[in-house]
Design a protein around this motif. Sequence first.
Motif, short mmCIF file in Angstrom:
data_model
loop_
_atom_site.label_atom_id
_atom_site.label_comp_id
_atom_site.label_asym_id
_atom_site.label_seq_id
_atom_site.Cartn_x
_atom_site.Cartn_y
_atom_site.Cartn_z
N ARG A 19 28.11 3.05 -10.53
CA ARG A 19 27.81 2.46 -9.36
C ARG A 19 26.45 1.56 -9.41
N LEU A 20 25.53 2.59 -10.16
CA LEU A 20 23.97 2.01 -10.45
C LEU A 20 24.12 0.57 -11.23
N ALA A 21 25.00 0.58 -12.53
CA ALA A 21 25.25 -0.68 -13.04
C ALA A 21 25.71 -1.63 -12.46
N GLU A 22 26.73 -1.40 -11.68
CA GLU A 22 27.40 -2.44 -10.63
C GLU A 22 26.49 -3.01 -9.59
N GLU A 23 25.52 -2.15 -9.02
CA GLU A 23 24.47 -2.56 -8.23
C GLU A 23 23.58 -3.62 -8.79
N TYR A 24 23.14 -3.23 -10.00
CA TYR A 24 22.12 -4.04 -10.74
C TYR A 24 22.94 -5.62 -10.98
N THR A 25 24.19 -5.76 -11.71
CA THR A 25 24.89 -6.76 -11.75
C THR A 25 24.80 -7.48 -10.29
N ARG A 26 25.00 -6.94 -9.19
CA ARG A 26 25.15 -7.67 -7.87
C ARG A 26 23.89 -8.19 -7.57
N VAL A 27 22.78 -7.34 -7.69
CA VAL A 27 21.62 -8.11 -7.05
C VAL A 27 21.19 -9.16 -8.13
N HIS A 28 21.63 -8.86 -9.34
CA HIS A 28 20.93 -9.70 -10.48
C HIS A 28 21.74 -11.30 -10.15
N ALA A 29 22.85 -11.32 -9.71
CA ALA A 29 23.54 -12.59 -9.08
C ALA A 29 22.88 -13.07 -8.08
N GLU A 30 22.51 -12.30 -6.99
CA GLU A 30 22.09 -12.99 -5.79
C GLU A 30 20.74 -13.44 -6.09
N VAL A 31 19.66 -12.72 -6.84
CA VAL A 31 18.32 -13.04 -7.23
C VAL A 31 18.39 -14.30 -7.96
N THR A 32 19.02 -14.54 -9.15
CA THR A 32 19.20 -15.73 -9.93
C THR A 32 19.89 -16.91 -9.26
N SER A 33 20.59 -16.74 -8.15
CA SER A 33 21.15 -17.79 -7.43
C SER A 33 20.42 -18.18 -6.15
N ASP A 34 19.14 -17.66 -6.02
CA ASP A 34 18.44 -17.96 -4.95
C ASP A 34 17.35 -19.02 -5.13
N PRO A 35 17.68 -20.17 -4.39
CA PRO A 35 17.08 -21.47 -4.80
C PRO A 35 15.26 -21.44 -4.27
N ASN A 36 15.00 -20.60 -3.49
CA ASN A 36 13.67 -20.29 -3.06
C ASN A 36 12.99 -19.47 -4.21
N LEU A 37 13.56 -18.89 -5.06
CA LEU A 37 12.61 -18.14 -6.17
C LEU A 37 12.45 -18.73 -7.70
N THR A 38 11.21 -18.86 -7.77
CA THR A 38 10.89 -19.42 -9.35
C THR A 38 11.42 -18.34 -10.53
N ASN A 39 11.48 -18.71 -11.68
CA ASN A 39 11.96 -17.70 -12.58
C ASN A 39 10.90 -16.44 -12.67
N ASP A 40 9.69 -16.76 -12.34
CA ASP A 40 8.85 -15.60 -12.21
C ASP A 40 8.98 -14.89 -11.17
N GLY A 41 9.37 -15.51 -10.07
CA GLY A 41 9.90 -14.46 -8.91
C GLY A 41 10.94 -13.86 -9.08
N GLN A 42 11.93 -14.43 -9.53
CA GLN A 42 13.25 -13.67 -10.00
C GLN A 42 13.01 -12.34 -11.05
N ARG A 43 11.91 -12.67 -11.93
CA ARG A 43 11.55 -11.70 -12.83
C ARG A 43 10.99 -10.54 -11.93
N GLU A 44 9.86 -10.60 -10.91
CA GLU A 44 9.30 -9.74 -10.29
C GLU A 44 10.36 -8.77 -9.47
N HIS A 45 11.36 -9.36 -9.11
CA HIS A 45 12.50 -8.75 -8.24
C HIS A 45 13.16 -7.82 -9.49
N LEU A 46 13.52 -8.48 -10.43
CA LEU A 46 14.82 -7.93 -11.42
C LEU A 46 14.01 -6.77 -12.10
#
Length: 227
Positions: A19-46
């Motif tokens: 479940r933890l692995a699936e959760e990271y995959t889900r959040v990763h998809a959401e964060v990397t598809s967010d147009p309001n986040l730069t690459n650095d912002g995405q890294r700070e989340h992930l």
Amino acid sequence: MSLEDLHTEVEGYRTEAGRLAEEYTRVHAEVTSDPNLTNDGQREHLQPLHEEITEKMAALRTREKTAVKTYKEKLERNVFGLSPSASNDPNRVASFRDAQARARELDHSDDAQELYESAKRSGDDILAAAILEKALVRGWSSIKNDYLERNASKRDALEDLGALAKYTDNSLAITAQYMPPSANLPRPSAGFQQLGGRTAHGQPKRVPDLADQVNRFLASTPTHRYI
């Protein structure tokens, strides 16, 4: 705890790891598809999330190991060890240690069989159990079969010990159950200082060779005329 209880406990740890692995995959998809986040912002989340999930999955693996080890030790005490009351008897403890030492010295099935028969004749159940333990390791089936015929109550514990091999023998497959997903972090934004001897544009720095250094030295050295 029974073997079935152990199976249920271990499956719970493995399900949670999945479940933890699936959760990271889900959040990763959401964060990397967010147009309001730069690459650095995405890294700070992930990055901190991946570190947290990695630690949690490692903790789950440790809990599985502890559960299996605890149950295995319980079974071994049941079959090969002393009862709680005997453990408080110095004479029984001394006999147990002596039996373990004698069993360790056995290298041949004939010698083991002879000593086992002697233990039966003298009613030395401690020595018989110690020889059984050695017989199981060495594959001396005649001793095992005879012991179980005389001590049927130990059969279930021995079968459970054999069943525990699924949690100890295939370590690579077990490790895979708790392997965290790849972090797959976005690349740092342009201008971010890279490590590993690369420039800001991501190109490796060129290390001057010996010829370059010699030519540079000669070019910077005044020319002297000797008479």
